[in-house]
Design an enzyme around this catalytic site. Structure first.
Site, short mmCIF file in Angstrom:
data_model
loop_
_atom_site.label_atom_id
_atom_site.label_comp_id
_atom_site.label_asym_id
_atom_site.label_seq_id
_atom_site.Cartn_x
_atom_site.Cartn_y
_atom_site.Cartn_z
N LYS A 199 20.36 37.71 54.68
CA LYS A 199 20.29 36.57 53.78
C LYS A 199 18.96 35.85 53.89
O LYS A 199 18.62 35.03 53.05
CB LYS A 199 21.45 35.61 54.05
CG LYS A 199 21.53 35.12 55.47
CD LYS A 199 22.85 34.42 55.74
CE LYS A 199 23.02 34.19 57.22
NZ LYS A 199 24.36 33.89 57.65
N LYS A 246 18.47 45.99 58.06
CA LYS A 246 19.76 45.41 57.74
C LYS A 246 19.66 44.46 56.54
O LYS A 246 18.65 43.78 56.39
CB LYS A 246 20.23 44.63 58.98
CG LYS A 246 21.70 44.34 59.03
CD LYS A 246 22.06 43.66 60.34
CE LYS A 246 22.88 42.43 60.07
NZ LYS A 246 23.32 41.74 61.27
N LYS A 289 12.89 36.09 67.42
CA LYS A 289 12.85 34.82 66.68
C LYS A 289 11.66 33.97 67.09
O LYS A 289 11.10 33.27 66.26
CB LYS A 289 14.16 34.04 66.88
CG LYS A 289 15.31 34.62 66.07
CD LYS A 289 16.46 33.65 65.96
CE LYS A 289 17.59 34.24 65.12
NZ LYS A 289 18.79 33.40 65.12
#
Ligand code: TRP
Length: 333
Positions: A202, A199, A117
């Protein structure tokens, strides 16, 4: 004589930082609804976690309320489980601070999600992003959860929560239950429709890569028709056929059919027929969920009553743990 066995406590949470996808649902939340009779389930919307990334206020509020109604529509039953919004239960932030002081800088530095991140958001590597795992540990440990259903990306955080619990128990005396991961029997890992080695997420920039739970039937059909497959034109589960394997996983997830049954069903048929069937099955599966969502989201007063009452229940339970912790540390009572 043995008394009836106490139901085990399950805790899980999801960040309300965007729309919930078919991947979230088939990979976790469909199963979470099914666990409610067998276990004492405590579920949360991890909105405190969500602000480690900048959120636009109106959208954030909307996403949180949408996720609350949507997960109820997916089957979370507030008569059977506790389902609350993390920021409404102040013990989470409090225990997170305390646990920060029992978590090592080195441990947090090793978290792969933090590394990923911070590489993705170099302009906002905030301290919350770094200490995110101690807040997650607080979520779990406050409820003395025994089982935590987590995907592969959260395993390292759960392992850290276990280490923090054991460390605290060791320094003082047994205080926290050390949680185990819960691996669902039907462990569907749903991948991106555009890049089936990744994966379904969203936060994917390409909306064709994921199915949002509230997508309209036409959009769902279109996205499946565009889904990446391979050039073999044979519906079978095999290594290297990531796109087809993923579509089979989705089809199996919404119909309950086994992979053998699916291979037989599409013997001699092409991918066009297969994709249409998967799309239609998903549309049919989501229809009642979307209808229930529409009803729920109209009834703002009911929703509000649900999340308020559930926050109170969560507070009562979590306060017992927090009080014990504070007493053991030596805070003035
Ligand atoms: N970090 C989890 C995720 O992003 C969400 C989460 C927050 C969670 N607290 C938790 C999951 C506690 C399990 C248990 O997916």
């Amino acid at each position: 004589m043995e008394t009836a066995e106490r139901k085990k406590i399950i805790f899980s949470a999801i960040q309300p930082s965007g729309t919930i996808t078919l991947g979230n649902y088939l990979g976790a939340w469909k199963n979470c609804a099914a666990l409610q009779d067998e276990y004492n389930c405590i579920y949360a919307l991890a909105d405190l976690h969500a602000i480690t990334v900048r959120q636009e206020p109106a959208k954030f509020r909307h996403n949180t309320l949408e996720a609350y109604a949507l997960l109820m529509a997916c089957g979370i039953d507030v008569e059977k489980s506790i389902f609350f919004i993390q920021s409404q239960v102040h013990t989470h932030a409090e225990l997170a601070w305390i646990l920060n002081c029992y978590t090592q800088f080195g441990e947090l530095s090793r978290m792969t999600q933090f590394k990923d991140k911070s590489a993705k958001h170099p302009e906002n590597i905030n301290a919350g992003l770094f200490t995110y795992p101690s807040l997650m540990a607080a979520d779990i440990l406050l409820y003395q959860a025994e089982l935590v259903p987590v995907g592969a990306d959260q395993k390292q955080h759960l392992e850290l929560a276990r280490n923090i619990a054991e460390r605290f128990n060791g320094v003082y005396s047994p205080t926290f239950t050390v949680p185990d991961g819960y691996i669902p029997k039907t462990n569907a890992r749903i991948m991106s429709l555009q890049d089936p080695t990744r994966k379904m997420s969203k936060s994917d920039e390409n909306a064709n890569a994921y199915i949002a739970m509230l997508d309209k039937p036409d959009d769902i059909m279109r996205k499946f028709k565009r889904a990446v497959t391979d050039s073999e034109a044979c519906v079978r589960y095999a290594e290297g056929k990531d796109g087809v394997n993923n579509l089979m996983g989705i089809y199996s997830g919404v119909t309950g059919k086994s992979f053998d049954e699916i291979e037989k069903e599409f013997e001699g048929k092409g991918y066009g027929d297969f994709k249409t069937a998967v799309g239609e099955a998903v549309v049919e599966h989501l229809r009642p969920i979307q209808e229930r969502y529409e009803q729920l989201s109209k009834d703002k007063a009911y929703l509000e009553r649900c999340y308020r009452e559930n926050a109170e229940k969560a507070l009562a339970i979590s306060q017992r743990t927090l009080r014990k912790v504070m007493k053991k540390i030596g805070f003035v009572q």
